[in-house]
Write a protein that holds these residues in place. Structure first.
Motif, short mmCIF file in Angstrom:
data_model
loop_
_atom_site.label_atom_id
_atom_site.label_comp_id
_atom_site.label_asym_id
_atom_site.label_seq_id
_atom_site.Cartn_x
_atom_site.Cartn_y
_atom_site.Cartn_z
N THR A 186 0.81 -1.21 0.00
CA THR A 186 0.00 0.00 0.00
C THR A 186 0.84 1.26 0.00
O THR A 186 0.64 2.17 -0.82
CB THR A 186 -0.95 0.01 1.22
OG1 THR A 186 -1.77 -1.15 1.16
CG2 THR A 186 -1.82 1.25 1.21
N GLU A 187 1.80 1.36 0.93
CA GLU A 187 2.59 2.58 1.02
C GLU A 187 3.46 2.78 -0.21
O GLU A 187 3.68 3.92 -0.64
CB GLU A 187 3.46 2.54 2.29
CG GLU A 187 2.66 2.61 3.57
CD GLU A 187 1.72 3.82 3.59
OE1 GLU A 187 2.16 4.93 3.22
OE2 GLU A 187 0.55 3.65 3.96
N ARG A 235 1.03 4.10 -2.76
CA ARG A 235 0.47 5.39 -2.36
C ARG A 235 1.42 6.54 -2.65
O ARG A 235 0.99 7.65 -3.00
CB ARG A 235 0.10 5.38 -0.88
CG ARG A 235 -0.67 6.63 -0.46
CD ARG A 235 -0.81 6.67 1.06
NE ARG A 235 -1.51 5.51 1.54
CZ ARG A 235 -2.82 5.37 1.53
NH1 ARG A 235 -3.57 6.33 1.05
NH2 ARG A 235 -3.38 4.29 2.00
N ASP A 248 -0.29 10.17 -4.32
CA ASP A 248 -0.62 11.40 -3.61
C ASP A 248 -0.65 12.60 -4.55
O ASP A 248 0.22 12.75 -5.42
CB ASP A 248 0.39 11.65 -2.49
CG ASP A 248 0.11 10.80 -1.26
OD1 ASP A 248 -1.00 10.23 -1.18
OD2 ASP A 248 0.99 10.71 -0.38
N LEU A 302 -5.90 0.41 -0.80
CA LEU A 302 -5.57 1.84 -0.77
C LEU A 302 -6.67 2.67 -0.11
O LEU A 302 -6.41 3.74 0.43
CB LEU A 302 -5.36 2.36 -2.20
CG LEU A 302 -4.12 1.85 -2.93
CD1 LEU A 302 -4.20 2.17 -4.42
CD2 LEU A 302 -2.87 2.47 -2.33
N LEU A 330 -8.40 8.74 -1.41
CA LEU A 330 -7.38 8.12 -0.58
C LEU A 330 -7.61 8.52 0.87
O LEU A 330 -8.14 9.60 1.16
CB LEU A 330 -5.99 8.54 -1.03
CG LEU A 330 -5.55 8.02 -2.41
CD1 LEU A 330 -4.23 8.65 -2.82
CD2 LEU A 330 -5.42 6.50 -2.40
N ASP A 359 -5.72 9.56 3.15
CA ASP A 359 -5.07 10.77 3.65
C ASP A 359 -5.63 12.04 3.00
O ASP A 359 -5.19 13.14 3.30
CB ASP A 359 -3.56 10.70 3.43
CG ASP A 359 -3.18 10.46 1.97
OD1 ASP A 359 -4.09 10.54 1.11
OD2 ASP A 359 -2.01 10.21 1.69
#
Length: 336
Positions: free
Chosen positions: A193-194, A197, A201, A222, A253, A255
């Motif tokens: 995921t990271e 991601r 972003d 995600l 997303l 965030d």
């Protein structure tokens, strides 16, 4: 029947009141100055789910839009009931100008364009390294569509535990396409995921790929469950209930820094709509060399000036080979 003399006056003639059907027509359209902005999340059988502030609103196209399509990713103007309450329905009265449009046709000889998403700025091309086997021709076609639409491509390779990514990457490194490699274990555990991601972003990213490559599984990692629930679209992600993944779906997303748009698995990616002259724009190191090309040059003929451009050391020969491969993709069917 009442008959009048040769010279009837106005008192002899009865006039009918001006009924609704007799009102003069006007081409003046309402300005809808009270309309609010919405973001289209999904379209399902004429019902359009939009994000308005922090809530989802179900809407339909207003009559004045005519045949103008509304697709996922559109910025729209909405009037009517904007509460988002059950059984309420708003109206979309305007589609704002689109920054980008990703299109495809069902086949290369099909002139009917289908708009996949609007206003995306990145295209994640998801393909498995095995089970199912990768389809380089499909990847090439998605790259051509991305370049034509002005989207930045991102190659996402899954199931690296079943096969090495190197043979496939050798064909795409000269293109300079950024790529990510993940395994099934990383995908299922969320460890990937990271990694993914970081590339998403501050972007609106459309995900494309044929069925079985792990595209929707990746999207689900995600966008956590609670985030999907706040948009009221959990059924669209899981494929259960009224919504299915036969429609594109935009999800924020967790965030809040970007959007992912999950699109249905595709069997083919027709390029009938693509203007070959736009593909060269994705090759800034080659594009200046086309100034001396003959008019209408296909960039794959004896008189093409790009051969001399490369011979003079202005660009890598592998880049020219990649350009010609992509341009040839439009002339060949996917199975050729």
């Amino acid at each position: 029947m009442r008959r009048y003399g040769k010279n009837p006056d106005e008192d002899d003639i009865r006039t009918r009141p001006n009924r609704k059907g007799n009102r003069p027509r006007t081409h003046t359209r309402p300005k809808h100055e009270d309309a609010v902005e919405g973001f289209v999340l999904t379209v399902d059988r004429g019902r359009i789910t939009c994000l308005v502030d922090d809530r989802t609103v179900i809407a339909m196209k207003a009559r004045e839009l005519g045949r103008k399509s509304v697709v996922v990713g559109d910025r729209v103007a909405i009037v009517g009931d904007l509460t988002g309450d059950k059984d309420t329905l708003a109206r979309i009265v305007r589609v704002e100008p689109r920054a980008s449009v990703l299109r495809r046709t069902a086949d290369d000889d099909d002139p009917f364009e289908r708009v996949v998403v609007a206003n995306a700025d990145q295209l994640a091309i998801v393909t498995a390294l095995a089970d199912p086997e990768p389809r380089p021709r499909m990847i090439d076609r998605c790259l051509v569509a991305a370049y034509d639409a002005g989207l930045t491509p991102l190659l996402v390779l899954t199931k690296s535990d079943l096969a090495s990514p190197e043979p496939l990457l050798q064909a795409y490194r000269p293109l300079g396409v950024p790529y990510l490699v993940t395994s099934r274990e990383e995908l299922e555990s969320g460890a990937a995921t990271e990694l993914v991601r970081a590339q998403l972003d501050d972007h609106v990213t459309a995900f494309v790929g044929h069925s079985g490559v792990g595209k929707t599984t990746l999207v689900n990692t995600l966008v956590p469950e609670e985030r999907r629930r706040t948009t009221g679209l959990v059924n669209a992600v899981t494929g259960r209930g009224r919504h299915t993944t036969t429609s594109a779906l935009a999800l924020p997303l967790s965030d809040g820094k970007g959007w992912v748009i999950d699109t249905p698995g595709v069997r083919s990616f027709g390029l009938h709509h693509v203007d070959p002259s736009r593909v060269i724009l994705a090759f800034p190191d080659l594009e200046p060399g086309t100034e001396n090309c003959p008019r209408g040059c296909s960039h794959d003929e004896a008189e093409c000036a790009l051969d001399q451009w490369v011979a003079d050391g202005h660009a890598d020969p592998a880049r020219l080979d990649s350009l010609r491969r992509l341009l040839a993709t439009r002339e060949r069917r996917e199975g050729d």
